[in-house]
Design a protein around this motif. Structure first.
Motif, short mmCIF file in Angstrom:
data_model
loop_
_atom_site.label_atom_id
_atom_site.label_comp_id
_atom_site.label_asym_id
_atom_site.label_seq_id
_atom_site.Cartn_x
_atom_site.Cartn_y
_atom_site.Cartn_z
N ASP A 160 -2.97 -3.06 -9.53
CA ASP A 160 -2.30 -3.48 -8.34
C ASP A 160 -2.80 -2.87 -7.05
O ASP A 160 -2.98 -1.42 -6.79
N ILE A 161 -3.40 -3.59 -6.06
CA ILE A 161 -4.13 -3.17 -4.71
C ILE A 161 -3.45 -3.86 -3.69
O ILE A 161 -3.97 -3.74 -2.54
N THR A 162 -2.23 -4.47 -3.83
CA THR A 162 -1.57 -5.12 -2.97
C THR A 162 -1.24 -3.91 -1.64
O THR A 162 -0.71 -3.05 -1.91
N ASP A 163 -1.50 -4.83 -0.37
CA ASP A 163 -1.13 -3.76 0.67
C ASP A 163 0.49 -3.86 1.14
O ASP A 163 0.83 -4.58 1.30
N ARG A 164 0.84 -2.58 1.18
CA ARG A 164 2.39 -2.33 1.66
C ARG A 164 2.72 -2.57 3.02
O ARG A 164 3.79 -2.48 3.26
N GLN A 165 1.62 -2.16 3.81
CA GLN A 165 1.75 -2.12 5.15
C GLN A 165 2.23 -3.64 5.52
O GLN A 165 3.11 -4.20 6.63
N THR A 166 0.98 -4.49 5.29
CA THR A 166 1.22 -5.86 5.68
C THR A 166 0.22 -6.71 4.82
O THR A 166 -0.70 -6.18 4.26
N PHE A 304 -8.80 -6.06 18.85
CA PHE A 304 -9.88 -5.34 17.81
C PHE A 304 -9.22 -4.68 16.72
O PHE A 304 -8.02 -4.16 16.99
N GLU A 305 -9.78 -4.80 15.52
CA GLU A 305 -9.03 -3.86 14.58
C GLU A 305 -10.33 -3.25 13.87
O GLU A 305 -11.31 -3.69 13.62
N HIS A 306 -9.91 -2.08 13.37
CA HIS A 306 -10.73 -1.08 12.39
C HIS A 306 -9.67 -0.49 11.36
O HIS A 306 -8.82 -0.16 11.63
N THR A 307 -10.33 -0.91 10.00
CA THR A 307 -9.61 -0.46 8.80
C THR A 307 -10.59 0.33 7.79
O THR A 307 -11.76 0.10 7.93
N GLU A 308 -9.78 1.27 7.09
CA GLU A 308 -10.54 1.94 5.95
C GLU A 308 -9.78 1.85 4.76
O GLU A 308 -8.49 2.09 4.95
N THR A 309 -10.20 1.62 3.50
CA THR A 309 -9.73 1.50 2.52
C THR A 309 -10.38 2.13 1.47
O THR A 309 -11.38 2.17 1.20
N VAL A 329 -3.02 5.12 -14.07
CA VAL A 329 -2.61 5.43 -12.65
C VAL A 329 -3.49 5.02 -11.77
O VAL A 329 -4.66 4.87 -11.91
N ASN A 330 -2.89 4.77 -10.37
CA ASN A 330 -4.00 4.43 -9.21
C ASN A 330 -3.40 4.84 -7.89
O ASN A 330 -2.22 5.30 -7.88
N TYR A 331 -4.25 4.90 -7.27
CA TYR A 331 -4.25 5.50 -5.66
C TYR A 331 -4.97 4.49 -4.77
O TYR A 331 -6.04 4.29 -4.92
N ARG A 332 -4.29 4.18 -3.75
CA ARG A 332 -4.80 3.64 -2.56
C ARG A 332 -4.49 3.76 -1.38
O ARG A 332 -3.14 4.45 -1.12
N LYS A 333 -5.23 4.20 -0.47
CA LYS A 333 -5.23 4.90 1.05
C LYS A 333 -5.81 3.82 1.96
O LYS A 333 -6.91 3.34 1.80
N HIS A 334 -5.03 3.35 2.94
CA HIS A 334 -5.37 2.37 3.65
C HIS A 334 -5.05 2.67 5.39
O HIS A 334 -3.86 3.05 5.73
N VAL A 361 -0.29 4.47 -1.23
CA VAL A 361 0.37 4.32 -2.46
C VAL A 361 -0.07 4.88 -3.45
O VAL A 361 -1.25 4.77 -3.91
N VAL A 362 0.88 5.39 -4.53
CA VAL A 362 0.47 5.95 -5.63
C VAL A 362 1.29 5.18 -6.76
O VAL A 362 2.71 4.89 -6.56
N GLY A 363 0.61 4.54 -7.66
CA GLY A 363 1.38 3.92 -8.91
C GLY A 363 0.85 4.43 -9.97
O GLY A 363 -0.05 4.96 -10.54
N ALA A 364 1.82 3.91 -11.22
CA ALA A 364 1.42 4.24 -12.65
C ALA A 364 2.28 3.10 -13.25
O ALA A 364 3.35 2.54 -12.87
N THR A 365 1.40 2.70 -14.28
CA THR A 365 2.22 1.77 -15.42
C THR A 365 2.04 2.02 -16.66
O THR A 365 0.92 2.82 -17.13
#
Length: 697
Positions: A160-166, A304-309, A329-334, A361-365
């Protein structure tokens, strides 16, 4: 066609009736080994190729505990050694043995398509609505079956890499389109097993580590001073396979303030360890900046927008007798910096600063599948912790000096002023079994979050094979979705969020059939989704700001029909035609809906692939889109309906000696069209490129 490779592995067979064999051979793949014809219903056998991981995990292992062989009496001790073989299947397949419908696209489908970006490719998938604000994968919203962009689960190699902000950032995927080996699109809810985000559908982006040593380079140039460069390396040594890719894409833009500059890095490694199992490691990073002319409000053309993932995960999979275990286990920083006035140029007096957001976002399945003569039982758990620091989203931070922004804005002395977090835990159980010509799967899940409490999702899927090559499938599934941080907290000059939003819920029923005869394939699917508390952003004519709210009820009806034909010994290789229709029964009578009611009502797609001369081919894509809904005209302030538009594109390509040289022509008819009201997309545009395999075959 799509080819799947199975490595050497030993399969233990269980005894099943010949009729059950016919069902599963048709639902899965048909393999001939000498005089034995075996029905295979999975994409991974022990040390074989990677399955859909825990995302679309193994529904059964060779027909709920084994394989079946016609005209051969099998016992529990019967064993057959499979040498390496190839299995071919058409791209549109449903989940093996279930009442779900899955569209699958191979690397060949991707290679021949007249698109250089993931959003452009998905725009040609039946039932999928890609609403582009710009080009070059700058920002696009993905919708399935008329759902909103926040209702789609996005996965990368099953994680899962779905963005939780939007959901606007759901397609911030650090993988170049040319490095994707498969794309799978599930239409319909899968929340009973995969959690809250799989509300209206799911998409799984798959990259396979190299099975050979190779080095590839890709260069393109096109309209609007658009350029891209990419290099990738594949390595294979004993039980380790790996590939890494780095790419850069840039453009000056097709109109004022639509320039972009994107860097991607991605690495994927598989380890096959005999006693431990299979380990899968992936690591990705994306740095993207883009002009956002009117992206979120037409009154402000200088956005204007700047993002880092940053994304990483490690997955494990092992088979122990009849038990298949998997975990990750997974980790995503945005990071997201949004500027309503780019670099403060011509900023209004009230505009004090940009918006800054940092989401972790830190996840585990954990998943387990147990196979026996009584069927298959699956159970598992999913946990993810979502946290955000922001200058506009969340509750006030007591001591802002502890949260500087300079981790990303290195010369800045700014600080995050707001924060929010939540922990969501999900547990599920599912049971499936064959009964003659019928295969049934049913189960449920419970998700718990302290703010919103417990949510229960349940469902059942059924497949029936009345005759060979003809499958009828049906499903009934419930779903729920939690609001994003943007839904709950966003405040700006143009938007006001509601922190008291309720979770969305729905109940979806669907019915479909699939028929395949030699080179012809026909699919038809229909669904009805009864939704309540659906979240949308709306604006009344006499107001300036958009506001988030729960729509009391939003019911959606839709159907799709598709046909495809593959030719033998002909310059024409294949062609397909598909049509989908969607209608929601609640109309925005006195307000403008930004997302929920602006769906593709009619979508007609035609694809045609043929050879011209030796080693040269052309692929044609034609789409007729008619969008429901209205948007507010910026000049008059009057609600204006969307107009239908016709898009045509083609790829002209030559491939030989390790070279692929191509020219893409998009919007060949120079149509004027918009996916979001008031945001015109480019007219006719051309892109030329060359891909060169420097090492390997």
């Amino acid at each position: 066609m799509k080819t799947i490779i199975f490595r050497k592995t030993t399969i233990r067979f269980r005894k099943w009736s010949r009729k059950a064999y016919a069902v599963f051979a048709s639902l899965g793949k048909a393999i001939t080994i000498g005089k034995l014809k075996v029905g295979v219903a999975v994409k991974s056998l022990n040390n074989g190729i990677e399955s859909l991981s825990q995302v679309f995990s193994l529904f059964f292992l060779l027909v709920a505990g084994g394989a079946t062989v016609s005209a051969v009496e099998l016992t529990d001790s019967t064993e057959i050694l499979l040498d390496e073989l190839q299995v071919s299947a058409v791209h549109e397949i449903q989940f093996p043995g279930t009442g779900r419908y899955l569209q699958s696209f191979s690397s060949q489908d991707i290679k021949i398509a007249p698109s250089s970006g993931l959003d452009g490719f998905l725009k040609s998938v039946s039932g999928v609505d890609i609403r582009q604000r710009g080009v070059g994968d700058t920002q696009s919203d993905i919708s399935i079956r008329g759902g909103s962009f926040d209702q789609v689960l996005v996965l990368l190699n099953g994680v899962d890499i779905t963005d939780r902000q939007t959901g606007h950032h759901n397609l911030n995927i650090p993988v170049d389109l040319s490095e994707i080996s498969d794309i799978e699109v599930l239409q319909g809810s899968a929340a009973r097993k995969y959690g809250s985000q799989a509300f209206s559908g799911a998409i799984n982006i798959i990259t396979n580590p190299s099975t050979k040593n190779k080095i590839d380079a890709l260069f393109t140039a096109g309209s609007f001073n658009t350029f891209s460069q990419k290099i990738s390396v594949g390595l294979n040594e004993s039980n380790i396979s790996h590939f890494s890719s780095i790419s850069h894409n840039s453009s000056k833009g097709y109109r004022h303030n639509t320039d972009f500059d994107t860097y991607n890095f991605f690495s994927h490694t598989n380890f096959n360890l005999e006693n431990v199992g299979k380990l899968d490691f992936q690591l990705g990073y994306q740095n993207k900046s883009f002009g956002a002319n009117g992206f979120y409000a037409l009154a402000y053309p200088n956005q204007f927008e700047h993002t880092e993932t940053f994304f990483t995960s490690i997955s494990w999979k092992k088979t122990i007798n009849r038990l298949l275990l998997s975990a990750d286990v997974n980790y995503r920083k945005h990071y997201d910096r949004f500027e309503l006035f780019r670099s403060f140029v011509d900023a209004a007096p009230w505009y004090v600063d940009h918006n800054y957001h940092l989401t972790d976002v830190v996840g585990a399945t954990f998943n387990a599948d147990y196979f026996s003569k009584y069927g298959k039982i699956s159970f598992g758990a999913i946990a993810h912790y979502d946290h955000i620091f922001s200058t506009v989203l969340g509750e006030n931070i007591d001591d802002i000096n502890k949260q500087p922004i300079n981790r990303f804005e290195r010369k800045s002395e700014k600080h995050f002023t707001k924060t929010s977090d939540r922990l969501v835990n999900t547990a599920y159980v599912d049971y499936s079994k064959a009964f003659g010509s019928i295969y049934v799967s049913a189960g449920g899940s419970m998700s718990y979050n302290q703010q919103f409490g417990a949510k229960y999702n349940w469902g059942a899927d059924v497949s029936y094979l009345p005759v060979n090559n003809f499958i009828v499938h049906a499903a009934l599934n419930s779903a729920s979705r939690l609001p994003t941080f943007t839904d709950l907290y966003y405040q700006s000059a143009t938007q006001t969020a509601n922190p008291n939003l309720h979770p969305e819920s729905s109940l979806t029923s669907e019915l479909g059939l699939k028929y395949k005869l030699r080179n012809l394939q026909f699919n038809a699917n229909g669904f009805y989704r009864k939704g309540s508390n659906i979240i949308d952003w709306i604006k009344y004519p006499d107001e300036v700001k958009w506001q988030s709210m729960n729509l009391v009820e939003l019911n959606t009806l839709g159907y799709s029909i598709s046909m495809g034909y593959t030719f033998n010994n002909s310059s024409v290789e294949n062609l397909s035609l598909s049509y989908s229709f969607i209608n929601s029964d609640k109309q925005a009578a006195d307000y403008d809906s930004k997302y929920a009611l602006d769906y593709l009502r009619h979508q007609l797609l035609f694809k045609f692939h043929h050879n011209v001369i030796k080693n040269t081919y052309i692929t044609w894509n034609v789409a007729l889109n008619d969008r429901a809904g209205e948007y507010t005209d910026f000049d008059t302030g009057v609600l204006k309906p969307y107009q239908p538009y016709l898009l045509a594109g083609a790829r002209f390509a030559w491939e030989k000696y390790g070279f692929l040289v191509f020219t893409d022509v998009n919007n060949m008819l120079n149509s004027n069209y918009v996916d979001f009201g008031g945001l015109p997309l480019p007219g006719i545009n051309v892109n030329v490129g060359v891909k060169w395999r420097l090492l390997g075959k």
